[in-house]
Scaffold this motif. Sequence first.
Motif, PDB file in Angstrom:
ATOM      1  N   TYR A   3     -24.497 -12.119 -14.738  1.00  0.00           N
ATOM      2  CA  TYR A   3     -24.596 -12.145 -13.284  1.00  0.00           C
ATOM      3  C   TYR A   3     -23.267 -12.474 -12.607  1.00  0.00           C
ATOM      4  N   SER A   4     -22.374 -13.117 -13.313  1.00  0.00           N
ATOM      5  CA  SER A   4     -21.069 -13.422 -12.714  1.00  0.00           C
ATOM      6  C   SER A   4     -20.288 -12.137 -12.455  1.00  0.00           C
ATOM      7  N   PHE A   5     -20.457 -11.154 -13.362  1.00  0.00           N
ATOM      8  CA  PHE A   5     -19.800  -9.859 -13.152  1.00  0.00           C
ATOM      9  C   PHE A   5     -20.387  -9.171 -11.921  1.00  0.00           C
ATOM     10  N   CYS A   6     -21.694  -9.174 -11.821  1.00  0.00           N
ATOM     11  CA  CYS A   6     -22.366  -8.561 -10.659  1.00  0.00           C
ATOM     12  C   CYS A   6     -21.927  -9.248  -9.369  1.00  0.00           C
ATOM     13  N   SER A   7     -21.811 -10.561  -9.429  1.00  0.00           N
ATOM     14  CA  SER A   7     -21.378 -11.313  -8.253  1.00  0.00           C
ATOM     15  C   SER A   7     -19.949 -10.948  -7.869  1.00  0.00           C
ATOM     16  N   SER A   8     -19.092 -10.754  -8.856  1.00  0.00           N
ATOM     17  CA  SER A   8     -17.702 -10.359  -8.592  1.00  0.00           C
ATOM     18  C   SER A   8     -17.633  -8.975  -7.974  1.00  0.00           C
ATOM     19  N   LEU A  10     -20.030  -7.491  -6.304  1.00  0.00           N
ATOM     20  CA  LEU A  10     -20.590  -7.597  -4.952  1.00  0.00           C
ATOM     21  C   LEU A  10     -19.564  -8.181  -3.985  1.00  0.00           C
ATOM     22  N   SER A  11     -18.826  -9.193  -4.411  1.00  0.00           N
ATOM     23  CA  SER A  11     -17.775  -9.775  -3.567  1.00  0.00           C
ATOM     24  C   SER A  11     -16.694  -8.754  -3.261  1.00  0.00           C
ATOM     25  N   PHE A  12     -16.309  -7.991  -4.272  1.00  0.00           N
ATOM     26  CA  PHE A  12     -15.287  -6.957  -4.080  1.00  0.00           C
ATOM     27  C   PHE A  12     -15.768  -5.898  -3.094  1.00  0.00           C
ATOM     28  N   VAL A  13     -16.991  -5.440  -3.268  1.00  0.00           N
ATOM     29  CA  VAL A  13     -17.555  -4.424  -2.367  1.00  0.00           C
ATOM     30  C   VAL A  13     -17.630  -4.959  -0.947  1.00  0.00           C
ATOM     31  N   THR A  14     -17.988  -6.207  -0.792  1.00  0.00           N
ATOM     32  CA  THR A  14     -18.058  -6.829   0.532  1.00  0.00           C
ATOM     33  C   THR A  14     -16.685  -6.849   1.195  1.00  0.00           C
ATOM     34  N   VAL A  15     -15.658  -7.239   0.439  1.00  0.00           N
ATOM     35  CA  VAL A  15     -14.297  -7.294   0.980  1.00  0.00           C
ATOM     36  C   VAL A  15     -13.830  -5.895   1.376  1.00  0.00           C
ATOM     37  N   VAL A  16     -14.078  -4.928   0.511  1.00  0.00           N
ATOM     38  CA  VAL A  16     -13.669  -3.547   0.803  1.00  0.00           C
ATOM     39  C   VAL A  16     -14.401  -3.029   2.029  1.00  0.00           C
ATOM     40  N   THR A  17     -15.679  -3.298   2.126  1.00  0.00           N
ATOM     41  CA  THR A  17     -16.474  -2.847   3.276  1.00  0.00           C
ATOM     42  C   THR A  17     -15.945  -3.457   4.576  1.00  0.00           C
TER      43      THR A  17
END
Length: 91
Positions: A3-8, A10-17
């Motif tokens: 889940y830490s990978f998924c969280s990373s 998701l964080s990356f996608v959020t920043v890019v968005t």
Amino acid sequence: MDYSFCSSVLSFVTVVTEYVDELLMVKAKYIDLIGKMICNIIDLRRNAILNAAFKEFAERGFDEASTNVIAKESGISKGLMFHYVNSKKDL
């Protein structure tokens, strides 16, 4: 599942968005600014044409007035002038 990978991700996608959203807002501001500048140029050209036509008609009368002179005094080509008006009579 890691889940830490998924969280990373998701964080990356959020920043890019958020970055893309910010770029789109900046783009929209520039598009609006460019649109206003184009409208100002159109108004300036139309006023230049009308002022030159007024001067030419006052000096020579309608029949003797030259659209070549009006265009030249307006600082534009004769073809461009007829983009703004359809005919000498429209002036």
